[in-house]
Design an enzyme around this catalytic site. Structure first.
Site, PDB file in Angstrom:
ATOM      1  N   HIS A  64       0.763  -1.024   0.149  1.00 56.20           N
ATOM      2  CA  HIS A  64       0.154   0.025   0.176  1.00 56.20           C
ATOM      3  C   HIS A  64       0.874   1.363  -0.088  1.00 56.20           C
ATOM      4  O   HIS A  64       0.723   2.190  -0.862  1.00 56.20           O
ATOM      5  CB  HIS A  64      -0.938   0.187   1.188  1.00 56.20           C
ATOM      6  CG  HIS A  64      -1.765   1.110   1.409  1.00 56.20           C
ATOM      7  ND1 HIS A  64      -3.085   1.149   0.936  1.00 56.20           N
ATOM      8  CD2 HIS A  64      -1.304   2.329   1.731  1.00 56.20           C
ATOM      9  CE1 HIS A  64      -3.578   2.296   1.235  1.00 56.20           C
ATOM     10  NE2 HIS A  64      -2.707   3.196   1.774  1.00 56.20           N
ATOM     11  N   GLU A  65       1.970   1.223   0.934  1.00 55.78           N
ATOM     12  CA  GLU A  65       2.566   2.553   0.918  1.00 55.78           C
ATOM     13  C   GLU A  65       3.680   2.704  -0.479  1.00 55.78           C
ATOM     14  O   GLU A  65       3.750   3.648  -0.810  1.00 55.78           O
ATOM     15  CB  GLU A  65       3.635   2.271   2.234  1.00 55.78           C
ATOM     16  CG  GLU A  65       2.810   2.541   3.430  1.00 55.78           C
ATOM     17  CD  GLU A  65       1.710   3.544   3.478  1.00 55.78           C
ATOM     18  OE1 GLU A  65       2.222   4.655   3.084  1.00 55.78           O
ATOM     19  OE2 GLU A  65       0.632   3.367   4.162  1.00 55.78           O
ATOM     20  N   HIS A  68       1.765   4.500  -3.049  1.00 54.05           N
ATOM     21  CA  HIS A  68       1.943   6.032  -2.912  1.00 54.05           C
ATOM     22  C   HIS A  68       3.367   6.267  -3.571  1.00 54.05           C
ATOM     23  O   HIS A  68       3.361   7.368  -4.158  1.00 54.05           O
ATOM     24  CB  HIS A  68       1.855   6.230  -1.402  1.00 54.05           C
ATOM     25  CG  HIS A  68       0.500   5.917  -0.871  1.00 54.05           C
ATOM     26  ND1 HIS A  68      -0.611   6.916  -1.257  1.00 54.05           N
ATOM     27  CD2 HIS A  68       0.029   5.383   0.181  1.00 54.05           C
ATOM     28  CE1 HIS A  68      -1.542   6.542  -0.432  1.00 54.05           C
ATOM     29  NE2 HIS A  68      -1.312   5.850   0.599  1.00 54.05           N
TER      30      HIS A  68
END
Length: 145
Positions: A64-65, A68
């Site tokens: 998820h990170e 980004h």
């Protein structure tokens, strides 16, 4: 293996792209699994997510990170609301939301001496100031055993 090495390994395996910045543990994170800092490019991760949920869930948080991270440096939409972010997250099988903690959040238990109504609170309350909402009886703190 350090956290930065682990995140680099996940980045290469799942995204096919290298990680050029560092990853850190941040035990002050309470409600989130991790954070990406666009200003300097580093990533923070919550160590309790690994302890409570295991490596499989933690790897999905790292993905998820990294969504980004990679979208930001490609100049594409890296916010949760952006279609690019949602598509990439689904493609790499990352987590959209962090699982809830199994630990109870209530720390203080009170009961009414008159009607027996039970109250659970995160913060301590002043027993001289507050009374039962049902019968206006006096409250007492229950022993936690």
């Amino acid at each position: 293996m350090t956290l930065t090495n682990y995140v680099q390994e996940v980045s290469l395996a799942d995204f096919g792209k290298p990680l050029h910045h560092k990853a850190y543990w941040n035990k002050r994170l309470k409600t989130t699994g991790g954070r990406f800092f666009p200003k300097d490019g580093h990533l923070d991760f919550n160590p309790r997510m690994l302890e409570e949920h295991g490596e499989l869930i933690f790897r999905k948080i790292v993905r998820h990170e990294l969504c980004h991270y990679h979208l930001y440096f490609e100049g594409r939409g890296y916010h949760h609301k952006d279609r690019d972010f949602k598509d990439l997250l689904a493609q790499v099988n990352g987590l959209r939301y962090v699982p809830t903690s199994s630990k109870s959040k209530t720390n203080h238990h009170y009961s009414c001496q008159t009607c027996g109504q039970v109250y659970q609170r995160k913060r301590r309350i002043n027993l001289a100031k507050y009374v039962c909402g049902n019968c206006h009886g006096k409250l007492m703190e229950k022993n936690q055993s």
